[in-house]
Design an enzyme around this catalytic site. Structure first.
Site: not given
Ligand code: ADP
Ligand code: ZN
Length: 216
Positions: A15, A90, A129, A162, A173
């Site tokens: 993404k 999400r 990553r 990260r 996750r």
């Molecule tokens: P990835 O898609 O690699 O899991 P992101 O950078 O999108 O990583 O998100 C990292 C973390 O941030 C998620 O695991 C969550 O803890 C938090 N997060 C991001 N977006 C949301 C969301 N829409 N709702 C709840 N938590 C979120």
């Protein structure tokens, strides 16, 4: 034109990489909730302190908090020419809130782009990553190496892994993805907004395919 976009897919599907390319090609505002949380953590704000406890474990940040920051961001003037939501919604609660608020501000979603990827590949991608500390640009130690080891091609910033890109947090996750996020595909399918792309074709081809679809 289909220009208010949601980008979906499991963690590691690409993404972030796709968002970066699309943002430049189509002049969209990139709204990544993950990036917004990481920024808040870096700045040490109250939001950052709260978010960190969830993120480091791989858990989702509570809906009310997440919806609040997106609501504020989407209302800003720069979103009027199109935006790319990355990592939001999400959960079903977030999707319904987005539905409501995007109608209120007259910025309804035009399309949902879903990046599909197999689980084995997700694990391989995430464990290798690396991310730029300054600008957030993503790299991979084998498949997307920077020109100079440990240094960002774009801004020269240092690359790091990260805190939630470890085996344990990744399991959590992926679990949340399957339980809470994957059901949203059906939600958007029913609304006639869903478009699937296979992310295994590689970043360049994937970008070409998405671009063609958006221009059509
Ligand atoms: P990835 O898609 O690699 O899991 P992101 O950078 O999108 O990583 O998100 C990292 C973390 O941030 C998620 O695991 C969550 O803890 C938090 N997060 C991001 N977006 C949301 C969301 N829409 N709702 C709840 N938590 C979120
Ligand atoms: Zn950088």
């Amino acid at each position: 034109m289909k220009m208010n976009i949601i980008l979906m897919g499991p963690p590691g599907a690409g993404k972030g990489t796709a968002a970066k390319q699309l943002k430049e090609a189509f002049n969209l505002v990139h709204i990544s909730t993950g990036d917004m949380f990481r920024e808040a953590i870096k700045e040490g704000t109250e939001l950052g302190k709260l978010a960190k406890t969830f993120i480091d474990r791989g858990d989702l940040v509570p809906d009310d908090v997440t919806i609040g920051i997106v609501k504020e961001r989407l209302a800003k003037k720069d979103c009027e020419n199109g935006f790319l939501l990355d990592g939001f919604p999400r959960t079903l609660v977030q999707a319904e809130a987005l539905d409501k608020l995007s109608k209120e501000i007259n910025r309804e979603i035009d399309t949902v782009i879903n990046l599909e990827c197999e689980q084995d590949e997700l694990v391989r991608r995430i464990s290798g990553r690396r991310v730029c500390k300054n600008c957030g640009a993503p790299y991979h130690i084998e498949t997307m190496k920077p020109k100079v080891d440990g240094v960002c091609d774009i801004c020269g910033g240092p690359l790091f892994q990260r805190a939630d890109d470890n085996e344990e947090a990744l399991k959590v996750r992926l679990h949340h993805y399957v339980e809470s996020t994957k059901p949203l595909l059906e939600y958007y399918e029913k609304l006639g907004l869903l478009k699937n792309f296979n992310s295994l074709v590689g970043a360049k081809t994937l970008f070409d395919e998405i671009s063609q679809y958006l221009k059509a």
